[in-house]
Design a protein around this motif. Structure first.
Motif, PDB file in Angstrom:
ATOM      1  N   ILE A 200       0.487  -1.246   0.342  1.00 19.93           N
ATOM      2  CA  ILE A 200      -0.466   0.230  -0.369  1.00 19.93           C
ATOM      3  C   ILE A 200       1.111   1.379   0.343  1.00 19.93           C
ATOM      4  O   ILE A 200       1.931   0.993   0.378  1.00 19.93           O
ATOM      5  CB  ILE A 200      -0.781   0.127   1.198  1.00 19.93           C
ATOM      6  CG1 ILE A 200      -1.602  -1.095   1.540  1.00 19.93           C
ATOM      7  CG2 ILE A 200      -1.772   1.234   1.214  1.00 19.93           C
ATOM      8  CD1 ILE A 200      -2.651  -1.528   2.162  1.00 19.93           C
TER       9      ILE A 200
ATOM     10  N   LYS B   4       1.209   5.971  -1.272  1.00 20.58           N
ATOM     11  CA  LYS B   4       0.477   7.022  -1.266  1.00 20.58           C
ATOM     12  C   LYS B   4       0.519   7.533  -2.972  1.00 20.58           C
ATOM     13  O   LYS B   4       2.128   6.396  -3.639  1.00 20.58           O
ATOM     14  CB  LYS B   4       1.652   7.998  -0.225  1.00 20.58           C
ATOM     15  CG  LYS B   4       1.035   9.461  -0.360  1.00 20.58           C
ATOM     16  CD  LYS B   4       1.278  10.105   0.700  1.00 20.58           C
ATOM     17  CE  LYS B   4       0.430  11.825   1.340  1.00 20.58           C
ATOM     18  NZ  LYS B   4      -0.346  11.606   1.739  1.00 20.58           N
TER      19      LYS B   4
ATOM     20  N   SER C 107       6.054   7.624  -4.009  1.00 21.40           N
ATOM     21  CA  SER C 107       5.525   7.098  -2.243  1.00 21.40           C
ATOM     22  C   SER C 107       5.819   7.983  -1.448  1.00 21.40           C
ATOM     23  O   SER C 107       6.045   9.461  -0.373  1.00 21.40           O
ATOM     24  CB  SER C 107       4.322   5.707  -1.711  1.00 21.40           C
ATOM     25  OG  SER C 107       4.582   6.424  -0.879  1.00 21.40           O
TER      26      SER C 107
ATOM     27  N   GLY D 111      -6.412   2.464  -1.911  1.00 23.27           N
ATOM     28  CA  GLY D 111      -5.533   2.141  -0.924  1.00 23.27           C
ATOM     29  C   GLY D 111      -7.056   1.254   0.292  1.00 23.27           C
ATOM     30  O   GLY D 111      -7.223   1.861   0.115  1.00 23.27           O
TER      31      GLY D 111
ATOM     32  N   HIS E 188      -5.420   9.139  -2.328  1.00 15.40           N
ATOM     33  CA  HIS E 188      -4.006   9.727  -1.542  1.00 15.40           C
ATOM     34  C   HIS E 188      -3.121   8.144  -1.455  1.00 15.40           C
ATOM     35  O   HIS E 188      -2.197   7.886  -1.678  1.00 15.40           O
ATOM     36  CB  HIS E 188      -3.904  10.219  -0.752  1.00 15.40           C
ATOM     37  CG  HIS E 188      -4.535  11.583  -0.654  1.00 15.40           C
ATOM     38  ND1 HIS E 188      -3.710  13.157  -1.536  1.00 15.40           N
ATOM     39  CD2 HIS E 188      -5.696  11.992  -0.467  1.00 15.40           C
ATOM     40  CE1 HIS E 188      -4.513  13.547  -1.618  1.00 15.40           C
ATOM     41  NE2 HIS E 188      -5.885  13.379  -1.333  1.00 15.40           N
ATOM     42  N   TRP E 189      -4.073   6.834  -1.715  1.00 16.90           N
ATOM     43  CA  TRP E 189      -3.356   5.670  -1.905  1.00 16.90           C
ATOM     44  C   TRP E 189      -3.802   4.943  -2.649  1.00 16.90           C
ATOM     45  O   TRP E 189      -4.871   5.033  -3.345  1.00 16.90           O
ATOM     46  CB  TRP E 189      -3.767   5.505   0.426  1.00 16.90           C
ATOM     47  CG  TRP E 189      -2.747   6.175   0.917  1.00 16.90           C
ATOM     48  CD1 TRP E 189      -3.177   7.207   1.715  1.00 16.90           C
ATOM     49  CD2 TRP E 189      -1.787   5.693   1.428  1.00 16.90           C
ATOM     50  NE1 TRP E 189      -2.528   7.869   2.219  1.00 16.90           N
ATOM     51  CE2 TRP E 189      -1.750   7.134   2.643  1.00 16.90           C
ATOM     52  CE3 TRP E 189      -0.841   5.159   1.510  1.00 16.90           C
ATOM     53  CZ2 TRP E 189      -0.340   7.139   3.241  1.00 16.90           C
ATOM     54  CZ3 TRP E 189       0.508   5.152   1.904  1.00 16.90           C
ATOM     55  CH2 TRP E 189       0.434   6.034   3.190  1.00 16.90           C
TER      56      TRP E 189
ATOM     57  N   MET F  53      -7.181   3.085   3.387  1.00 17.78           N
ATOM     58  CA  MET F  53      -6.298   4.259   3.214  1.00 17.78           C
ATOM     59  C   MET F  53      -7.551   4.630   2.991  1.00 17.78           C
ATOM     60  O   MET F  53      -7.947   4.398   2.269  1.00 17.78           O
ATOM     61  CB  MET F  53      -5.272   3.982   2.880  1.00 17.78           C
ATOM     62  CG  MET F  53      -3.854   2.960   3.553  1.00 17.78           C
ATOM     63  SD  MET F  53      -2.869   3.866   5.217  1.00 17.78           S
ATOM     64  CE  MET F  53      -2.826   5.221   4.945  1.00 17.78           C
TER      65      MET F  53
END
Length: 131
Positions: free
Chosen positions: A53, A55, A103, A74, A81-82, A77
């Motif tokens: 996982i 960013k 990331s 994500g 953004h993930w 998350m």
């Protein structure tokens, strides 16, 4: 590349990044990589599948998900953004290393300049956007 190899490649890359370190704040099943106390990568298994996982820039994350079925929002998350990366066709060492470095740079960029272990604008070479 299978999921275990993706995790090994991601971990190897993360360990090379200046100031990065591994923690287990959520127990032994979650490997959490941080720089200056900020998370940039997590690794675990999601129903038996090894995942990484990371960013990602929101626009780039969307494009990555559109073009690769092994990149999804994500897990646990912020979905904007993930991203979650699994092993599979089209996932190679270069992509894994690039996503881990991107990331890391995204997490380093907002840190005060004195706390940045690298210059996030120049560290890690070219990204997809620069190509």
């Amino acid at each position: 590349m299978n999921g275990s190899t993706v995790q090994k490649t991601a971990a190897d890359c993360a360990e090379e990044l200046p100031g990065a370190h591994l923690e287990y704040p959520f127990g032994p099943d979650w490997e959490v990589y941080k720089v200056r106390g900020k998370v940039f990568m997590l690794m675990t298994e999601v129903p038996g599948r090894p995942v990484v996982i990371l960013k990602a820039d929101p626009g780039e994350a969307h494009a990555l998900r559109e073009h690769n079925s092994h990149i999804t929002p994500g897990y646990h998350m912020n979905k904007k953004h993930w991203i979650t990366l699994e092993g599979g066709e089209g996932v190679d060492k270069a992509l894994v290393r690039e996503l881990v470095t991107d990331s890391y740079r995204l997490v380093v960029a907002p840190l005060p300049k004195a706390e940045q272990p690298v210059d996030p604008r120049t560290y890690g070479g070219g990204t997809r956007a620069a190509r």
